[in-house]
Write a protein that holds these residues in place. Sequence first.
Motif, PDB file in Angstrom:
ATOM      1  N   ASP A 129       0.860  -1.179   0.000  1.00  0.00           N
ATOM      2  CA  ASP A 129       0.000   0.000   0.000  1.00  0.00           C
ATOM      3  C   ASP A 129       0.899   1.233   0.000  1.00  0.00           C
ATOM      4  O   ASP A 129       1.507   1.571   1.016  1.00  0.00           O
ATOM      5  CB  ASP A 129      -0.902  -0.014   1.237  1.00  0.00           C
ATOM      6  N   LEU A 130       0.986   1.907  -1.144  1.00  0.00           N
ATOM      7  CA  LEU A 130       1.859   3.076  -1.269  1.00  0.00           C
ATOM      8  C   LEU A 130       1.370   4.241  -0.416  1.00  0.00           C
ATOM      9  O   LEU A 130       2.177   5.017   0.106  1.00  0.00           O
ATOM     10  CB  LEU A 130       1.947   3.508  -2.735  1.00  0.00           C
ATOM     11  N   THR A 131       0.068   4.400  -0.293  1.00  0.00           N
ATOM     12  CA  THR A 131      -0.495   5.532   0.448  1.00  0.00           C
ATOM     13  C   THR A 131      -0.067   5.509   1.907  1.00  0.00           C
ATOM     14  O   THR A 131       0.341   6.529   2.461  1.00  0.00           O
ATOM     15  CB  THR A 131      -2.031   5.531   0.350  1.00  0.00           C
ATOM     16  N   ARG A 132      -0.146   4.333   2.514  1.00  0.00           N
ATOM     17  CA  ARG A 132       0.244   4.205   3.927  1.00  0.00           C
ATOM     18  C   ARG A 132       1.676   3.723   4.100  1.00  0.00           C
ATOM     19  O   ARG A 132       2.143   3.583   5.229  1.00  0.00           O
ATOM     20  CB  ARG A 132      -0.717   3.250   4.635  1.00  0.00           C
ATOM     21  N   GLN A 133       2.359   3.438   2.976  1.00  0.00           N
ATOM     22  CA  GLN A 133       3.729   2.925   3.038  1.00  0.00           C
ATOM     23  C   GLN A 133       3.798   1.682   3.924  1.00  0.00           C
ATOM     24  O   GLN A 133       4.632   1.569   4.840  1.00  0.00           O
ATOM     25  CB  GLN A 133       4.694   4.006   3.529  1.00  0.00           C
ATOM     26  N   LEU A 134       2.904   0.750   3.618  1.00  0.00           N
ATOM     27  CA  LEU A 134       2.790  -0.503   4.368  1.00  0.00           C
ATOM     28  C   LEU A 134       2.851  -1.682   3.419  1.00  0.00           C
ATOM     29  O   LEU A 134       2.434  -1.597   2.264  1.00  0.00           O
ATOM     30  CB  LEU A 134       1.448  -0.573   5.099  1.00  0.00           C
ATOM     31  N   SER A 135       3.350  -2.801   3.944  1.00  0.00           N
ATOM     32  CA  SER A 135       3.297  -4.055   3.202  1.00  0.00           C
ATOM     33  C   SER A 135       2.994  -5.190   4.166  1.00  0.00           C
ATOM     34  O   SER A 135       3.301  -5.105   5.360  1.00  0.00           O
ATOM     35  CB  SER A 135       4.615  -4.310   2.469  1.00  0.00           C
ATOM     36  N   TRP A 136       2.387  -6.224   3.632  1.00  0.00           N
ATOM     37  CA  TRP A 136       2.093  -7.410   4.431  1.00  0.00           C
ATOM     38  C   TRP A 136       1.913  -8.595   3.496  1.00  0.00           C
ATOM     39  O   TRP A 136       1.720  -8.433   2.299  1.00  0.00           O
ATOM     40  CB  TRP A 136       0.844  -7.204   5.299  1.00  0.00           C
ATOM     41  N   ILE A 137       1.984  -9.789   4.056  1.00  0.00           N
ATOM     42  CA  ILE A 137       1.763 -11.017   3.294  1.00  0.00           C
ATOM     43  C   ILE A 137       0.485 -11.661   3.806  1.00  0.00           C
ATOM     44  O   ILE A 137       0.305 -11.843   5.017  1.00  0.00           O
ATOM     45  CB  ILE A 137       2.949 -11.986   3.429  1.00  0.00           C
ATOM     46  N   GLN A 138      -0.394 -12.001   2.882  1.00  0.00           N
ATOM     47  CA  GLN A 138      -1.678 -12.576   3.246  1.00  0.00           C
ATOM     48  C   GLN A 138      -1.934 -13.827   2.417  1.00  0.00           C
ATOM     49  O   GLN A 138      -1.487 -13.935   1.280  1.00  0.00           O
ATOM     50  CB  GLN A 138      -2.791 -11.539   3.016  1.00  0.00           C
ATOM     51  N   ASP A 139      -2.643 -14.784   3.013  1.00  0.00           N
ATOM     52  CA  ASP A 139      -3.035 -16.018   2.320  1.00  0.00           C
ATOM     53  C   ASP A 139      -4.520 -16.200   2.555  1.00  0.00           C
ATOM     54  O   ASP A 139      -4.946 -16.647   3.620  1.00  0.00           O
ATOM     55  CB  ASP A 139      -2.247 -17.205   2.862  1.00  0.00           C
ATOM     56  N   GLY A 140      -5.333 -15.796   1.558  1.00  0.00           N
ATOM     57  CA  GLY A 140      -6.773 -15.779   1.787  1.00  0.00           C
ATOM     58  C   GLY A 140      -7.098 -14.775   2.885  1.00  0.00           C
ATOM     59  O   GLY A 140      -6.640 -13.635   2.866  1.00  0.00           O
ATOM     60  N   ALA A 141      -7.871 -15.213   3.867  1.00  0.00           N
ATOM     61  CA  ALA A 141      -8.238 -14.329   4.980  1.00  0.00           C
ATOM     62  C   ALA A 141      -7.156 -14.266   6.051  1.00  0.00           C
ATOM     63  O   ALA A 141      -7.240 -13.450   6.970  1.00  0.00           O
ATOM     64  CB  ALA A 141      -9.548 -14.802   5.602  1.00  0.00           C
ATOM     65  N   ALA A 142      -6.149 -15.120   5.950  1.00  0.00           N
ATOM     66  CA  ALA A 142      -5.128 -15.213   7.002  1.00  0.00           C
ATOM     67  C   ALA A 142      -3.972 -14.259   6.742  1.00  0.00           C
ATOM     68  O   ALA A 142      -3.350 -14.293   5.676  1.00  0.00           O
ATOM     69  CB  ALA A 142      -4.610 -16.648   7.091  1.00  0.00           C
ATOM     70  N   LEU A 143      -3.686 -13.426   7.719  1.00  0.00           N
ATOM     71  CA  LEU A 143      -2.532 -12.530   7.656  1.00  0.00           C
ATOM     72  C   LEU A 143      -1.301 -13.330   8.083  1.00  0.00           C
ATOM     73  O   LEU A 143      -1.217 -13.806   9.208  1.00  0.00           O
ATOM     74  CB  LEU A 143      -2.743 -11.341   8.602  1.00  0.00           C
ATOM     75  N   LYS A 144      -0.346 -13.489   7.170  1.00  0.00           N
ATOM     76  CA  LYS A 144       0.824 -14.319   7.439  1.00  0.00           C
ATOM     77  C   LYS A 144       1.997 -13.527   8.022  1.00  0.00           C
ATOM     78  O   LYS A 144       2.785 -14.057   8.783  1.00  0.00           O
ATOM     79  CB  LYS A 144       1.270 -15.028   6.153  1.00  0.00           C
ATOM     80  N   TYR A 145       2.119 -12.251   7.616  1.00  0.00           N
ATOM     81  CA  TYR A 145       3.224 -11.433   8.133  1.00  0.00           C
ATOM     82  C   TYR A 145       2.884  -9.959   7.944  1.00  0.00           C
ATOM     83  O   TYR A 145       2.359  -9.564   6.907  1.00  0.00           O
ATOM     84  CB  TYR A 145       4.530 -11.743   7.406  1.00  0.00           C
ATOM     85  N   GLY A 146       3.222  -9.174   8.957  1.00  0.00           N
ATOM     86  CA  GLY A 146       3.034  -7.736   8.889  1.00  0.00           C
ATOM     87  C   GLY A 146       1.745  -7.299   9.561  1.00  0.00           C
ATOM     88  O   GLY A 146       1.142  -8.056  10.321  1.00  0.00           O
ATOM     89  N   PRO A 147       1.302  -6.073   9.250  1.00  0.00           N
ATOM     90  CA  PRO A 147       1.899  -5.158   8.271  1.00  0.00           C
ATOM     91  C   PRO A 147       3.192  -4.533   8.793  1.00  0.00           C
ATOM     92  O   PRO A 147       3.358  -4.359  10.003  1.00  0.00           O
ATOM     93  CB  PRO A 147       0.816  -4.087   8.085  1.00  0.00           C
ATOM     94  N   VAL A 148       4.077  -4.183   7.854  1.00  0.00           N
ATOM     95  CA  VAL A 148       5.351  -3.566   8.212  1.00  0.00           C
ATOM     96  C   VAL A 148       5.553  -2.301   7.380  1.00  0.00           C
ATOM     97  O   VAL A 148       5.077  -2.208   6.255  1.00  0.00           O
ATOM     98  CB  VAL A 148       6.531  -4.537   7.980  1.00  0.00           C
ATOM     99  N   PRO A 149       6.256  -1.307   7.932  1.00  0.00           N
ATOM    100  CA  PRO A 149       6.523  -0.086   7.171  1.00  0.00           C
ATOM    101  C   PRO A 149       7.519  -0.360   6.049  1.00  0.00           C
ATOM    102  O   PRO A 149       8.447  -1.155   6.207  1.00  0.00           O
ATOM    103  CB  PRO A 149       7.114   0.863   8.214  1.00  0.00           C
ATOM    104  N   VAL A 150       7.321   0.288   4.920  1.00  0.00           N
ATOM    105  CA  VAL A 150       8.236   0.164   3.787  1.00  0.00           C
ATOM    106  C   VAL A 150       8.559   1.570   3.267  1.00  0.00           C
ATOM    107  O   VAL A 150       7.884   2.541   3.603  1.00  0.00           O
ATOM    108  CB  VAL A 150       7.645  -0.699   2.657  1.00  0.00           C
ATOM    109  N   ARG A 151       9.588   1.627   2.444  1.00  0.00           N
ATOM    110  CA  ARG A 151      10.017   2.895   1.843  1.00  0.00           C
ATOM    111  C   ARG A 151      10.017   2.688   0.331  1.00  0.00           C
ATOM    112  O   ARG A 151      10.867   1.979  -0.201  1.00  0.00           O
ATOM    113  CB  ARG A 151      11.416   3.252   2.358  1.00  0.00           C
ATOM    114  N   THR A 152       9.061   3.299  -0.350  1.00  0.00           N
ATOM    115  CA  THR A 152       8.894   3.053  -1.778  1.00  0.00           C
ATOM    116  C   THR A 152       9.436   4.215  -2.610  1.00  0.00           C
ATOM    117  O   THR A 152      10.037   5.152  -2.089  1.00  0.00           O
ATOM    118  CB  THR A 152       7.415   2.802  -2.109  1.00  0.00           C
TER     119      THR A 152
END
Length: 240
Positions: A129-152
């Motif tokens: 998500d560029l707007t919030r500068q966030l990233s995460w890994i998801q598998d279906g409804a399950a959040l696998k990792y994150g969200p974490v801040p990123v620098r794009t």
Amino acid sequence: MGTRRTRRARGRAGRRAAVWGGAAALALPLVRPGGRVAGGGLCRTAPRDHHQRQVEQFLGRPVDGRQSAADCTAVRAFQTKHAISPAQGYAGPLTWQVMSTMLAQRAAGSTPNRAGDCPVNRGRIACVDLTRQLSWIQDGAALKYGPVPVRTGKDGTETRTGPKKIYHRSIDHWSTLYNVSMPYAQFFDGGIAFHSTTKSMWNPPGSGGCVNMRPADARAYWNLLAKGEDVYVYGRKPGT
């Protein structure tokens, strides 16, 4: 005679005093109103700025809309930590933009895809998500990792949006374009990749297009993703 000599001596002494006084004045730092030193270690007097109250609240300072010496020191420490330049010690638009992004990231909590902007109905996917500068890994409804801040990507070298796939991975990658190390690089769009960096995630203006991550997060992405996995980039980075 003696009187003329005395007057001449006094004149020479006066001229010497004036010269030394002028030299001393040039050697002293320029002091702005309020006793703050321009360009020195003390804080610069803040201009009128509508972000002052918000910044005071963000930093846990007394909220009165007036910059104190303690406010200035706290703002400068924040700016220095995240390499916001110049570290002027007052709440300018760029500093408030960084703080606003942090607040949006905190608000995401453990449900970053609450709005459903990232398509998670196709199995494992890395969302950016560029707007919030966030990233995460998801598998279906399950959040696998994150969200974490990123620098794009910064203005002019924005991270391109849309559906992507990881097509190349290089754990100890070296960029010949920028002549820098890119550990845990996972390329998903031309030369754009997830990779580790030692810079603050909130350091403006941004990257050359890559999705910069903290070392621990880049390592986790390396372990959770594989060649051929989906990536989805959406939104617009503030300032681009």
